[in-house]
Enzyme design. Structure first.
Site, PDB file in Angstrom:
ATOM      1  N   ASP A  13       0.856  -1.171   0.000  1.00 56.42           N
ATOM      2  CA  ASP A  13       0.000   0.000   0.000  1.00 56.42           C
ATOM      3  C   ASP A  13       0.905   1.238   0.000  1.00 56.42           C
ATOM      4  O   ASP A  13       2.112   1.128   0.259  1.00 56.42           O
ATOM      5  CB  ASP A  13      -0.903  -0.044   1.229  1.00 56.42           C
ATOM      6  CG  ASP A  13      -1.940   1.063   1.218  1.00 56.42           C
ATOM      7  OD1 ASP A  13      -2.354   1.498   0.125  1.00 56.42           O
ATOM      8  OD2 ASP A  13      -2.333   1.507   2.312  1.00 56.42           O
ATOM      9  N   ASP A  15      -0.434   5.099   0.905  1.00 58.21           N
ATOM     10  CA  ASP A  15      -0.828   6.011   1.979  1.00 58.21           C
ATOM     11  C   ASP A  15      -0.713   5.306   3.326  1.00 58.21           C
ATOM     12  O   ASP A  15      -1.332   4.273   3.549  1.00 58.21           O
ATOM     13  CB  ASP A  15      -2.276   6.484   1.781  1.00 58.21           C
ATOM     14  CG  ASP A  15      -2.440   7.347   0.551  1.00 58.21           C
ATOM     15  OD1 ASP A  15      -1.593   8.221   0.337  1.00 58.21           O
ATOM     16  OD2 ASP A  15      -3.418   7.154  -0.199  1.00 58.21           O
ATOM     17  N   ASP A 209      -1.546  -0.779   5.952  1.00 62.06           N
ATOM     18  CA  ASP A 209      -1.831  -0.184   7.256  1.00 62.06           C
ATOM     19  C   ASP A 209      -3.296  -0.327   7.653  1.00 62.06           C
ATOM     20  O   ASP A 209      -3.696   0.190   8.692  1.00 62.06           O
ATOM     21  CB  ASP A 209      -1.446   1.297   7.250  1.00 62.06           C
ATOM     22  CG  ASP A 209      -2.351   2.136   6.353  1.00 62.06           C
ATOM     23  OD1 ASP A 209      -2.661   1.663   5.232  1.00 62.06           O
ATOM     24  OD2 ASP A 209      -2.758   3.240   6.761  1.00 62.06           O
TER      25      ASP A 209
END
Length: 274
Positions: A13, A15, A209
């Protein structure tokens, strides 16, 4: 950690894993250097539909990371692929940024605010009450509602901000129609990511996250799962879900640090054996 270091492919990922807004997160540079040094296959797979592959490349370049466009895949590209496959030459009313608009254009989808086949919503800085009303009108007239991803919030330097699903919600509530979401954890996007990576799922790890997108997507697709605490989810947040990541790290910088320690331990063993 040893099992993770041996994986051939990495889906990451962006962000909350690589950066917050325009700030590169600690250890990312070392992590990318390790990926290249170990000749790992890797793909930055982001649910954010706002930027094109070239814009993402330029953003990381400004942060000092030189990474080829081929290493990026976004929910905008996945959404455009899905719509083009469902209805070639479709017309769409779109709420979104250039990343989404360009992806749709490249797949032959026409922007049409009068009689669209689809209403497609992604992240947007120009989200207004008027755009909600027009989108709801199109959906009530028969257009199918598509969201680029299911993220409710996104991490920035200033904290959490509303993301795609939060923007789709008023349209769903006003029309009584549920959107179809294309990005993670939808297997459509994950399968495409694995195909682009060219590595079997059992030899691939996903690093993210978010428990509700990255980790569940990895579990359902048979990938090794790594949650980093540098973005949305903290340790307490893990307990809200009935599933678990295999590893929990502070950030991606823990990976090259572990690799360096592993090499150091190997040298000590060799010296002791000698």
């Amino acid at each position: 950690m040893k099992a993770l270091l041996q994986k051939k492919g990495f889906i990451c990922d962006m962000d909350g894993v690589i950066y917050h807004g325009d700030r590169l997160l600690p250890g990312v540079r070392e992590f990318v250097d390790w990926l290249y040094a170990e000749k790992k296959e890797f793909l930055f797979l982001t649910n954010n539909s706002a930027k094109t592959q070239r814009e993402l490349q330029a953003k990381l370049s400004r942060m000092g990371l030189d990474i080829d466009e081929k290493h990026f895949y976004t929910s905008a590209l996945a959404t455009a692929e899905f719509v083009a496959h469902q209805k070639p030459g479709a017309r769409a009313f779109v709420i979104g940024e250039p990343g989404l608009l360009n992806a749709l254009y490249e797949r032959g989808i026409t922007i049409d605010e009068t009689d669209p086949d689809y209403v497609i919503v992604g992240e947007s800085r120009n989200y207004t009450y008027d755009s909600i009303c027009r989108a709801a009108r199109c959906v009530n007239n028969g257009a199918r509602l598509i969201g680029t991803n299911t993220d409710l919030t996104a991490p920035t330097e200033w904290g959490q901000v509303p993301a795609c699903r939060a923007l789709v919600a008023p349209i769903e509530l006003a029309t009584g129609k549920e959107a179809y979401y294309v990005g993670k954890p939808n297997p459509l996007m994950m399968r495409t990511g694995l195909n682009l990576l060219g590595v079997h799922s059992q030899d691939t790890a996903i690093i993210g996250d978010r428990m509700d997108t990255d980790i569940v997507a990895g579990i359902e697709c048979g990938l090794d799962t790594v949650l980093v605490l540098s973005g949305v989810t903290d340790r307490e947040g893990i307990e809200h879900f009935p599933y678990r990541p295999r590893l929990v790290l502070n950030g991606v910088g823990d990976i090259p640090a572990a690799a360096a320690q592993d090499r150091k331990d190997l040298v000590l063993l060799e010296n002791d054996a000698g």
